[in-house]
Design an enzyme around this catalytic site. Structure first.
Site, PDB file in Angstrom:
ATOM      1  N   LEU A  17       0.821  -1.207   0.000  1.00  0.00           N
ATOM      2  CA  LEU A  17       0.000   0.000   0.000  1.00  0.00           C
ATOM      3  C   LEU A  17       0.860   1.264   0.000  1.00  0.00           C
ATOM      4  O   LEU A  17       0.533   2.250  -0.663  1.00  0.00           O
ATOM      5  CB  LEU A  17      -0.921   0.009   1.228  1.00  0.00           C
ATOM      6  CG  LEU A  17      -1.846  -1.196   1.412  1.00  0.00           C
ATOM      7  CD1 LEU A  17      -2.673  -1.031   2.682  1.00  0.00           C
ATOM      8  CD2 LEU A  17      -2.750  -1.390   0.201  1.00  0.00           C
ATOM      9  N   ASP A  36      11.134   3.033   5.792  1.00  0.00           N
ATOM     10  CA  ASP A  36      10.880   1.591   5.848  1.00  0.00           C
ATOM     11  C   ASP A  36      12.110   0.895   6.411  1.00  0.00           C
ATOM     12  O   ASP A  36      13.205   1.469   6.415  1.00  0.00           O
ATOM     13  CB  ASP A  36      10.571   1.057   4.437  1.00  0.00           C
ATOM     14  CG  ASP A  36       9.688  -0.182   4.444  1.00  0.00           C
ATOM     15  OD1 ASP A  36      10.047  -1.155   5.141  1.00  0.00           O
ATOM     16  OD2 ASP A  36       8.656  -0.199   3.755  1.00  0.00           O
ATOM     17  N   ASP A  57      12.746   2.573  11.744  1.00  0.00           N
ATOM     18  CA  ASP A  57      11.908   1.808  12.655  1.00  0.00           C
ATOM     19  C   ASP A  57      10.917   2.827  13.210  1.00  0.00           C
ATOM     20  O   ASP A  57      11.309   3.763  13.922  1.00  0.00           O
ATOM     21  CB  ASP A  57      12.772   1.215  13.768  1.00  0.00           C
ATOM     22  CG  ASP A  57      11.955   0.582  14.888  1.00  0.00           C
ATOM     23  OD1 ASP A  57      10.713   0.690  14.877  1.00  0.00           O
ATOM     24  OD2 ASP A  57      12.572  -0.008  15.800  1.00  0.00           O
ATOM     25  N   CYS A  83       1.712   3.613   6.532  1.00  0.00           N
ATOM     26  CA  CYS A  83       1.354   2.286   6.032  1.00  0.00           C
ATOM     27  C   CYS A  83       2.159   1.169   6.700  1.00  0.00           C
ATOM     28  O   CYS A  83       1.896  -0.008   6.441  1.00  0.00           O
ATOM     29  CB  CYS A  83       1.563   2.205   4.516  1.00  0.00           C
ATOM     30  SG  CYS A  83       0.449   3.240   3.563  1.00  0.00           S
ATOM     31  N   SER A 145      -7.587  -1.198   9.699  1.00  0.00           N
ATOM     32  CA  SER A 145      -7.951  -2.430   9.000  1.00  0.00           C
ATOM     33  C   SER A 145      -9.390  -2.748   9.354  1.00  0.00           C
ATOM     34  O   SER A 145      -9.880  -2.339  10.418  1.00  0.00           O
ATOM     35  CB  SER A 145      -7.044  -3.588   9.435  1.00  0.00           C
ATOM     36  OG  SER A 145      -7.577  -4.840   9.042  1.00  0.00           O
ATOM     37  N   TYR A 158      -3.559  -7.948  16.493  1.00  0.00           N
ATOM     38  CA  TYR A 158      -3.698  -7.114  15.298  1.00  0.00           C
ATOM     39  C   TYR A 158      -4.968  -6.271  15.356  1.00  0.00           C
ATOM     40  O   TYR A 158      -4.934  -5.046  15.139  1.00  0.00           O
ATOM     41  CB  TYR A 158      -3.715  -8.014  14.056  1.00  0.00           C
ATOM     42  CG  TYR A 158      -3.821  -7.271  12.749  1.00  0.00           C
ATOM     43  CD1 TYR A 158      -2.806  -6.437  12.316  1.00  0.00           C
ATOM     44  CD2 TYR A 158      -4.945  -7.430  11.928  1.00  0.00           C
ATOM     45  CE1 TYR A 158      -2.891  -5.758  11.102  1.00  0.00           C
ATOM     46  CE2 TYR A 158      -5.034  -6.759  10.715  1.00  0.00           C
ATOM     47  CZ  TYR A 158      -4.019  -5.923  10.309  1.00  0.00           C
ATOM     48  OH  TYR A 158      -4.112  -5.251   9.115  1.00  0.00           O
ATOM     49  N   LYS A 162      -5.218  -2.099  15.571  1.00  0.00           N
ATOM     50  CA  LYS A 162      -5.849  -1.323  14.503  1.00  0.00           C
ATOM     51  C   LYS A 162      -7.103  -0.598  15.001  1.00  0.00           C
ATOM     52  O   LYS A 162      -7.427   0.504  14.531  1.00  0.00           O
ATOM     53  CB  LYS A 162      -6.193  -2.243  13.327  1.00  0.00           C
ATOM     54  CG  LYS A 162      -4.971  -2.789  12.605  1.00  0.00           C
ATOM     55  CD  LYS A 162      -4.103  -1.676  12.024  1.00  0.00           C
ATOM     56  CE  LYS A 162      -3.018  -2.201  11.115  1.00  0.00           C
ATOM     57  NZ  LYS A 162      -2.204  -1.102  10.503  1.00  0.00           N
ATOM     58  N   PHE A 191      -6.494  -6.961   0.810  1.00  0.00           N
ATOM     59  CA  PHE A 191      -5.792  -6.337  -0.310  1.00  0.00           C
ATOM     60  C   PHE A 191      -4.621  -7.177  -0.792  1.00  0.00           C
ATOM     61  O   PHE A 191      -4.087  -8.013  -0.057  1.00  0.00           O
ATOM     62  CB  PHE A 191      -5.287  -4.940   0.098  1.00  0.00           C
ATOM     63  CG  PHE A 191      -6.277  -3.848  -0.190  1.00  0.00           C
ATOM     64  CD1 PHE A 191      -6.007  -2.875  -1.138  1.00  0.00           C
ATOM     65  CD2 PHE A 191      -7.494  -3.805   0.474  1.00  0.00           C
ATOM     66  CE1 PHE A 191      -6.925  -1.868  -1.418  1.00  0.00           C
ATOM     67  CE2 PHE A 191      -8.413  -2.802   0.203  1.00  0.00           C
ATOM     68  CZ  PHE A 191      -8.136  -1.831  -0.750  1.00  0.00           C
TER      69      PHE A 191
END
Length: 252
Positions: A17, A36, A57, A83, A145, A158, A162, A191
């Protein structure tokens, strides 16, 4: 908010993404700083897009500051798209015993604390720029998400991380209103990310068939398309938008 000639930071920008968003920004005439931990992929994409790559990080204050400094050096920083994230699948209590605490902590640290870390640093820099005619100085787009709302079996870490990102959206937008910095969150469904594309084709097909319409996996370019709409529409602020083809996830 215009993309042309402005600078945008993309965390997790080396792939998926984030990479699609970076391409969209560049095609619209903007400049990108890719943050990244994937050095080789990040440097290659940055070279292709004539942008800047900074190994980062997102949970590190020093790394975050280095990213923001690189963005400010490129021009006027107007946006951050978060992202970066991880998605472990571990049950609260499984065959091997209780959910490892360090896995839960790492997930929350990257997905939530990392998002907040980058947002606060970028917002501080954007708040010091000259306001546009509308009074706007910047835009932050975070990534949640559908697991924030429809968390499946094995997604306690997770889903909660989110959900917290979604829950942070409105208060952060209110905090930054005085600075003219908007905050929005996108909650993608299933996705075509590198992690998902590594699965067998029949598994990907089955996942796509779960989506009411269009009956397929989402494409990173569609995430980027929504990100552009958010950037350009000043009235979009303090809200989480599901981007999921009307899917509501089943327990498993």
């Amino acid at each position: 908010m215009q993309i042309q000639d402005n600078v945008f930071i993309i965390t997790g920008g080396a792939s998926g993404l984030g990479a699609a968003t970076a391409r969209m920004i560049t095609e619209a005439g903007g400049k990108v700083v890719l943050a990244d931990v994937q050095v080789e992929a990040g440097e290659a994409l940055a070279a292709e897009l004539k942008g800047k790559f900074v190994k980062c990080d997102v949970t590190s204050e020093a790394d975050g500051q280095a990213v923001v400094a690189a963005a400010v050096a490129l021009g006027t920083l107007r946006g951050l798209v978060n992202c970066a994230g991880v998605a472990p699948a571990v049950k609260t209590v499984g065959k091997d015993g209780p959910h490892p605490l360090e896995v839960f902590q790492r997930t929350v640290n990257i997905n939530l604390v990392g998002t907040f870390n980058m947002a606060r640093l970028a917002a501080d820099a954007m708040g010091k720029t000259e306001a546009m005619d509308s009074g706007e100085r910047g835009i932050i787009i975070n990534t949640a998400s559908v697991a924030a709302f429809d968390g499946q079996i094995g997604q306690a870490a997770y889903g909660s991380s989110k959900a917290a990102v979604a829950g942070m959206t409105l208060p952060m937008a209110r905090d930054l209103a005085r600075s003219g910095v908007r905050v929005m969150t996108i909650a993608p469904g299933i996705f075509e990310t590198p992690m998902l594309m590594g699965m067998p084709e029949e598994v990907r097909g089955a996942l796509g068939n779960m989506v009411p319409f269009p009956q397929r996996l989402g494409r990173p370019a569609e995430y980027a398309h929504l990100a552009r709409a958010i950037i350009e529409n000043v009235m979009l602020n303090g809200e989480t938008i599901r981007l999921d083809g009307a899917i509501r996830m089943q327990p498993k």
